[in-house]
Design a protein around this motif. Sequence first.
Motif, PDB file in Angstrom:
ATOM      1  N   MET A 117     -11.461  21.899 -15.507  1.00  0.00           N
ATOM      2  CA  MET A 117     -11.318  23.301 -15.142  1.00  0.00           C
ATOM      3  C   MET A 117     -11.099  23.387 -13.642  1.00  0.00           C
ATOM      4  N   MET A 118     -10.543  24.497 -13.187  1.00  0.00           N
ATOM      5  CA  MET A 118     -10.341  24.733 -11.767  1.00  0.00           C
ATOM      6  C   MET A 118     -11.424  25.660 -11.251  1.00  0.00           C
ATOM      7  N   ALA A 119     -12.039  25.294 -10.138  1.00  0.00           N
ATOM      8  CA  ALA A 119     -13.009  26.148  -9.462  1.00  0.00           C
ATOM      9  C   ALA A 119     -12.521  26.350  -8.030  1.00  0.00           C
ATOM     10  N   VAL A 120     -12.123  27.561  -7.718  1.00  0.00           N
ATOM     11  CA  VAL A 120     -11.603  27.870  -6.382  1.00  0.00           C
ATOM     12  C   VAL A 120     -12.786  28.158  -5.465  1.00  0.00           C
ATOM     13  N   ASN A 121     -13.000  27.282  -4.495  1.00  0.00           N
ATOM     14  CA  ASN A 121     -14.096  27.443  -3.549  1.00  0.00           C
ATOM     15  C   ASN A 121     -13.678  28.475  -2.503  1.00  0.00           C
ATOM     16  N   CYS A 122     -14.371  29.605  -2.471  1.00  0.00           N
ATOM     17  CA  CYS A 122     -13.977  30.722  -1.604  1.00  0.00           C
ATOM     18  C   CYS A 122     -14.562  30.535  -0.205  1.00  0.00           C
ATOM     19  N   PHE A 123     -13.812  29.849   0.640  1.00  0.00           N
ATOM     20  CA  PHE A 123     -14.242  29.613   2.015  1.00  0.00           C
ATOM     21  C   PHE A 123     -14.164  30.903   2.824  1.00  0.00           C
ATOM     22  N   GLU A 124     -15.062  31.027   3.796  1.00  0.00           N
ATOM     23  CA  GLU A 124     -15.022  32.184   4.682  1.00  0.00           C
ATOM     24  C   GLU A 124     -13.729  32.171   5.490  1.00  0.00           C
ATOM     25  N   GLY A 125     -13.068  33.318   5.534  1.00  0.00           N
ATOM     26  CA  GLY A 125     -11.823  33.429   6.280  1.00  0.00           C
ATOM     27  C   GLY A 125     -10.581  33.079   5.492  1.00  0.00           C
ATOM     28  N   ALA A 126     -10.755  32.497   4.306  1.00  0.00           N
ATOM     29  CA  ALA A 126      -9.597  32.153   3.479  1.00  0.00           C
ATOM     30  C   ALA A 126      -9.192  33.348   2.624  1.00  0.00           C
ATOM     31  N   THR A 127      -7.896  33.521   2.431  1.00  0.00           N
ATOM     32  CA  THR A 127      -7.403  34.598   1.583  1.00  0.00           C
ATOM     33  C   THR A 127      -7.849  34.345   0.149  1.00  0.00           C
ATOM     34  N   ARG A 128      -8.343  35.385  -0.518  1.00  0.00           N
ATOM     35  CA  ARG A 128      -8.789  35.244  -1.903  1.00  0.00           C
ATOM     36  C   ARG A 128      -7.696  35.746  -2.836  1.00  0.00           C
ATOM     37  N   TYR A 129      -7.372  34.913  -3.803  1.00  0.00           N
ATOM     38  CA  TYR A 129      -6.347  35.244  -4.778  1.00  0.00           C
ATOM     39  C   TYR A 129      -6.980  35.342  -6.162  1.00  0.00           C
ATOM     40  N   PRO A 130      -6.438  36.208  -7.028  1.00  0.00           N
ATOM     41  CA  PRO A 130      -6.961  36.290  -8.395  1.00  0.00           C
ATOM     42  C   PRO A 130      -6.792  34.959  -9.122  1.00  0.00           C
ATOM     43  N   ALA A 131      -7.661  34.713 -10.091  1.00  0.00           N
ATOM     44  CA  ALA A 131      -7.612  33.454 -10.842  1.00  0.00           C
ATOM     45  C   ALA A 131      -6.253  33.243 -11.496  1.00  0.00           C
ATOM     46  N   ASP A 132      -5.651  34.312 -12.020  1.00  0.00           N
ATOM     47  CA  ASP A 132      -4.346  34.176 -12.687  1.00  0.00           C
ATOM     48  C   ASP A 132      -3.268  33.722 -11.714  1.00  0.00           C
ATOM     49  N   MET A 133      -3.360  34.175 -10.459  1.00  0.00           N
ATOM     50  CA  MET A 133      -2.370  33.763  -9.461  1.00  0.00           C
ATOM     51  C   MET A 133      -2.519  32.281  -9.129  1.00  0.00           C
ATOM     52  N   VAL A 134      -3.769  31.818  -9.063  1.00  0.00           N
ATOM     53  CA  VAL A 134      -4.014  30.390  -8.824  1.00  0.00           C
ATOM     54  C   VAL A 134      -3.483  29.573  -9.994  1.00  0.00           C
ATOM     55  N   ARG A 135      -3.712  30.065 -11.212  1.00  0.00           N
ATOM     56  CA  ARG A 135      -3.219  29.372 -12.398  1.00  0.00           C
ATOM     57  C   ARG A 135      -1.697  29.207 -12.343  1.00  0.00           C
TER      58      ARG A 135
END
Length: 201
Positions: free
Chosen positions: A137-155
């Motif tokens: 599975m993919m786990a997107v680690n949300c770093f401070e200052g990084a742009t957050r994208y929806p899970a579907d966009m990452v997929r």
Amino acid sequence: MVLGRTGHRQPPVEPVTLKILVAGGFGVGKTTLVGAVSEIRPLRTEELLSEAGRPVDDLNGVERKVTTTVAMDFGRITLRDDLVLYLFGTPGQDRFWFLWDELAQGALGAVVLADTRRLEDCFAAVDYFERRGIPFMMAVNCFEGATRYPADMVRQALDLDEEVPVVLCDARKRESAKTVLISLVEHAMTKAAEARQPAAT
């Protein structure tokens, strides 16, 4: 010993132990996730980054990183009385990939950590588990200052199958990391059940 419904003492349940890999690119948070969720003091094999490694290790986006895993991280978490996970964090640099085959033996599945600032760094891990048929599975680690994208966009960016779970997490927080591991176990169990079903004729 525990008391059963009839009041008689029952022997303690022998827990099922499962092996989970935590993989991903250099500096993505694998050591942090294992340390955040482990109920024992995690075993770490970190070494200081050296000047000799600077031409090899891409520090873009992780300039403050001063150590790197050179073998593995190891931790343990009890999800239930009858279910214990052993966590093995893999090294992120290409030059340590010879260790991956050893670590992957007997694994139920893998969490692939991703950093949206360096998403391409997880391509190799995704390819590794896809080629070997290991549930991941993919786990997107949300770093401070990084742009957050929806899970579907990452997929879509990673061209992942719809069945592969994609979640956002904070690898520093125990509950967030625990949720990731539960999602992986559920996904891997579903894949195992599907594999046991007889093929349609």
